[in-house]
Write an enzyme that holds these catalytic residues in place. Structure first.
Site, PDB file in Angstrom:
ATOM      1  N   SER B 141       0.679  -1.059   0.034  1.00  8.65           N
ATOM      2  CA  SER B 141       0.011  -0.181   0.177  1.00  8.65           C
ATOM      3  C   SER B 141       1.089   0.984   0.059  1.00  8.65           C
ATOM      4  CB  SER B 141      -1.011  -0.005   0.970  1.00  8.65           C
ATOM      5  OG  SER B 141      -1.940   0.939   0.976  1.00  8.65           O
ATOM      6  N   ASP B 307      -8.827  -6.852  -4.587  1.00  9.27           N
ATOM      7  CA  ASP B 307      -8.228  -5.341  -3.613  1.00  9.27           C
ATOM      8  C   ASP B 307      -8.975  -4.496  -4.872  1.00  9.27           C
ATOM      9  OD1 ASP B 307      -6.496  -2.806  -3.059  1.00  9.27           O
ATOM     10  OD2 ASP B 307      -4.381  -4.070  -3.114  1.00  9.27           O
ATOM     11  N   HIS B 340      -7.621  -5.598  -0.557  1.00 16.52           N
ATOM     12  CA  HIS B 340      -6.768  -4.608  -0.084  1.00 16.52           C
ATOM     13  C   HIS B 340      -5.459  -5.253   0.975  1.00 16.52           C
ATOM     14  CE1 HIS B 340      -3.957  -1.144  -0.931  1.00 16.52           C
ATOM     15  NE2 HIS B 340      -4.168  -1.437   0.910  1.00 16.52           N
TER      16      HIS B 340
END
Lengths: 606, 606
Positions: B141, B307, B340
């Protein structure tokens, strides 16, 4: 206009509303037979002003693209009704209405409302307008939930139902987004536990945040990327601060700040809650199919590929239930990158489907007439000139009054012929174009894929399941055959025979992949991933324990052939196309007999 | 631990931080060669406490599943470093830090920071620790953005880079979600323009709403449905009010309310802004490939199917840029419904890829050794016993030092042989298992599909592009061939020949679809959708204007055959497998000559 029923409205939560007002708009006039009334149900932030200039925003109404002269819902043809929902803030009774016997608005003392309560209020309006039977109820998003509720409760008062971009139950993720919005409103100190009206201040900031979060869910990543990307708003470089550097930020803030001028925060709380609580199956013992068990209405479900708030899977869940209750259902998944809001936007495919469906409901469908001839001649029979003699043979195998599923139904030629001769049939078709043409002909067709979507039908839903000239192009032929004989009593399969002497000669002597009239593609562009011979197919049926009830082989000229002797290889050698009628054998197995002994190969089709 | 550099830190926004503190943790010890250091970069709400019990939450650190004894990043093997990012609130300098020369925190007077600034702070820490070269930088991320920035700026100081579930630029939708969170914080009156610290009150409600909205984006609809569905929280029926009726509401509120105890609202504003501003290409004239132009590091990109915050398309964009700069890149898309947050959770596939990649970086990969023999014998050559003699022939066609792309590379057998003999090669493989095995062998392999993903490679990126025994299973063989000769100078294609006499006899006399050792599938389950004969393939090449440089036919025993005479049909009749070496002809066309005249059919491969 405002409708004020005399009776109090009893609500699902157990309370009742002693005084009720429903604000509504109509477009067009009710015809003498009272058969042209269409109720349209708005989404959470819509209202009764579907068409024309909105009195507050001064922009076109939420469905101005659909309702109006020359549009799908033309007022010269239909009597269109749209009412502000119960709990709304545009004239219908809601938390902002004055509480009876006082001079203060309800605020949080307004009782909780449900989608079912909204429908009850609408039903009273329809009674008041003197309409016994609606031609159609149409709604998107929260409006689609109302349409589904109408269909479940008042099926006898509807000819058609069009739930668009909606679900039969609100998902966990959608409840979560609603909860964020509610928490944002309630976190605003100006909300004051819902009693903000008397202070003359509203929880604008909280409501704007709620709207911003929700608005993202109405769009799609590709649409946002196309429209805004990372473009900066009125500047050359980023500010290195918290201004609206990016266009998307500016757009979102605008969405938030303009929303608070036209929408009431408490209404937003109540309407989000009504959606959260919506779970149609829960009222029918958890079995959604039961909700539609008695339904004689025709359904047309519409979803959009990029809608992630009410994704296609939600529509397919409704479809499965409709299939489970043998309801008459069409389904179209429209290719669009506009996200959930696509149903409000310029989507010609949606307009086409709506138009075709409404025309077929009102008996103005061209297709029914065209399909009604039954012959192979003329415009409607053009496909028959392209070696589709197998359709003649297939039609002849189907019993009168049989219920038929046609997999890969194309433009519905076989289906409309079957229906014209008294059989009942629905179809599955992959192509958008084919589905649209079927719906416009008044046929019930589901957009879907034989490899994945047959699982949506319950056991024994059909008498005959047809797969014509499609077996060789599906991904898993064996699994498709299994499904066909799970959902139907009999399977009818036609395919081009790779064992025909022309194919054999072609490969054996030319050393190249056969190309014939029925197999017209080059090897590198053929859709036929699973070619087989008559003998291969028989062998598979034998392995699967299927019984071959009838076999018809068609020669190169498309004529049924009579094969002498008991040798299967002759049928394999001389049939350019093969049509099999199969059942699940109780004894299990083909019996090892050559095909022509079983069902009279080569007989002339009726 | 706290690191306090002496020099001020100049920031991208133009300002500088006179005093800097970086809070960090390490696990394990630096080895004598200083070659085992791995920097891991945390996401927006993570911190330096990657493993073990977190001092505030008292729960395991954010990557406790990866860092620890017996885990992928075992401290007995690696020296793992994790620092709280600049702008964070767990000890590193951020908006909550005291402003130098005063007794008040920075608040909004803290200068804007970027991902690049975070990396500069980390770089100083790495210098301070005496590490010249990192074995790997890994991050998910926002941490993945840091890893990409490291790779672009300090490629000479990294052997490997693992950007997980990330993007080279923050998308419009993601900026939109961040903006909602910031507006929620700023709408909270306790935020007081960022100066909340001195009042002893924090904008808890606003921050909680921000966290709730963000938290939804970290999950996935299927995961939420599986975990919560529409289950009620501690009640039998809904309350018809605004309590947390549903488990998902209760869960989300909990996420929001616990977050405010451990995170600073201003830090949240600054870190979201840093992510919004991240657009790696912008620093390289808008051309992302230039960011990696000088990179000698090896990349391993990882994404997760569910995700939707950083979808696989974002990783593919990075991959295209890496391909465009001829960087050494592997890519794995892991099947997961966890959204995610999958990179923080129990994902054995991810652990396996990480482990294999790290081992290959540190030269402990089994595969390199195994692949180093080059012969067909032994463990590594097992696939050669399964009729893969074509690989011998293919290897013999590839020039020394050629750069090779192997499409459908399986477990990397051909690639590792090529690399062992001095050629450079990367692969594309559809199966997760194959990709994992390749990565674990130290090979660079991209998970992808020949039909869609060849477009990710720039023109002329390779000398030779290999498609072995895969042509017949791709969806669009012609398009794949076009792509092969766009991205490579030469294409090498092997396939089973449907024109072999066994196939012809099988169909002609048995009347059934041929099944042979090379075509072992029943017609209804074959993956071979596009079978062809040697002559069909030649004809297609001729139409496409390709030049056949060499042809080798292999007989049923897998031995190269010599075909006498000038008649192509003999090669078509007696080759069970065919291997073609093709180039794009400048004259356009095959010349119409029989194959054996062009390239010495039947010669023995080197």
């Amino acid at each position: 206009m405002i409708f004020r029923p005399d009776e109090p409205l009893a609500l699902a939560c157990g309370e009742a509303l002693p005084q009720l007002e429903i604000a509504y708009q109509t477009y067009g006039a009710l015809n003498a037979e009272k058969s042209n009334a269409v109720l349209i149900c708005h989404g959470i932030t819509g209202d009764q002003h579907a068409a024309g200039r909105h009195p507050i925003t001064e922009k076109p109404g939420w469905w101005d693209r659909v309702v109006g002269e020359g549009k799908v819902l033309d007022p010269s043809r239909y009597f269109v009704i749209c009412a502000n929902v119960l709990g709304g803030c545009m004239g219908s009774t809601g938390p902002g209405s004055l509480k009876p016997g006082g001079d203060k608005p309800y605020g949080l003392s307004f009782p909780a409302i449900t989608i079912g309560d909204m429908v009850e209020a609408q039903r009273r309006l329809i009674d008041h307008l003197g309409i016994e039977r609606l031609l159609c109820v149409i709604g998107g998003s929260m409006g689609g939930m109302q349409a589904l509720r109408w269909a479940a409760r008042y099926s006898d008062r509807l000819s058609g139902v069009v739930p668009i971009a909606t679900a039969a139950r609100h998902s966990a993720q959608n409840i979560a987004f609603h909860e964020v919005g509610r928490q944002a409103i309630m976190a605003d100190p100006r909300w004051r536990g819902g009693d903000y009206a008397e202070r003359g201040e509203t929880p604008q900031k909280g409501l704007a945040v709620a709207r911003m979060a929700a608005h993202i869910t109405y769009l799609s990543e590709p649409a946002l990327h196309r429209k805004f990307g990372r473009n900066l708003q009125d500047r050359e470089r980023v500010s290195y601060g918290f201004e609206a550097d990016f266009q998307i930020e500016s757009y979102l803030r605008h969405q938030g700040f303009t929303f608070v001028d036209r929408f009431d925060a408490n209404s937003y709380l109540y309407l989000t809650r009504a959606m959260d609580y919506f779970d149609l199956a829960a009222d029918y013992g958890g079995n959604l199919a039961k909700a539609f068990a008695a339904s004689a209405s025709r359904f047309c479900l519409i979803s959009f590929t990029s809608d992630w708030l009410f994704p296609t899977a939600d529509s397919r869940q409704i479809l499965r239930a409709l299939n489970g209750s043998a309801a008459d259902a069409s389904f179209v998944e429209i290719e669009s990158d506009k996200g959930h809001d696509a149903f409000l936007l310029d989507e010609p495919e949606m307009f086409g489907v709506l138009d075709g469906f409404l025309k077929s409901l009102s008996g103005r469908s061209d297709g029914r007439r065209r399909g009604g001839r039954g012959g192979g001649e003329g415009e409607g029979g053009s496909s028959f000139r392209e070696n589709r003699v197998d359709l003649d043979v297939i039609a002849g195998m189907i019993a009168p009054e049989a219920r038929v599923l046609d997999i890969g139904c194309g433009d519905g030629e076989l289906l409309s012929r079957l229906i014209a001769s008294g059989r009942r049939g629905v179809g599955i078709e992959l192509s958008q174009d084919g589905v649209n043409r079927c719906v416009a002909r008044g046929l019930s067709v589901v957009q879907g894929d034989a490899d994945t979507d047959l699982a949506d039908y319950p056991d024994g839903a059909f008498d005959d399941v047809v797969l014509s000239q499609t077996l060789q192009a599906v991904g898993r032929p064996r699994a498709v055959l299994e499904q066909m004989l799970r959902i139907g009593s009999r399977a009818i399969v036609s395919f081009p025979n790779f064992g025909h002497w022309r194919c054999r000669l072609y490969l054996a002597f030319w050393g190249r992949m056969p190309m014939t009239l029925l197999l017209p593609h080059f090897w590198f562009e053929t859709p036929n991933a699973h070619l087989c011979t008559v003998m291969d197919f028989e062998r598979l049926c034998w392995e699967m324990g299927l019984r071959m009830e009838r076999f018809v082989g068609l020669d190169g000229g498309g004529k049924p052939r009579r094969f002498l002797g008991r040798f299967g290889f002759l049928a394999n050698l001389f049939s350019e196309q093969a049509v099999f009628l199969l059942t699940r054998s109780s004894e299990g197995g083909f019996g090892g007999l050559a095909p022509q002994e079983k069902g009279g190969s080569g007989e002339t089709p009726e």
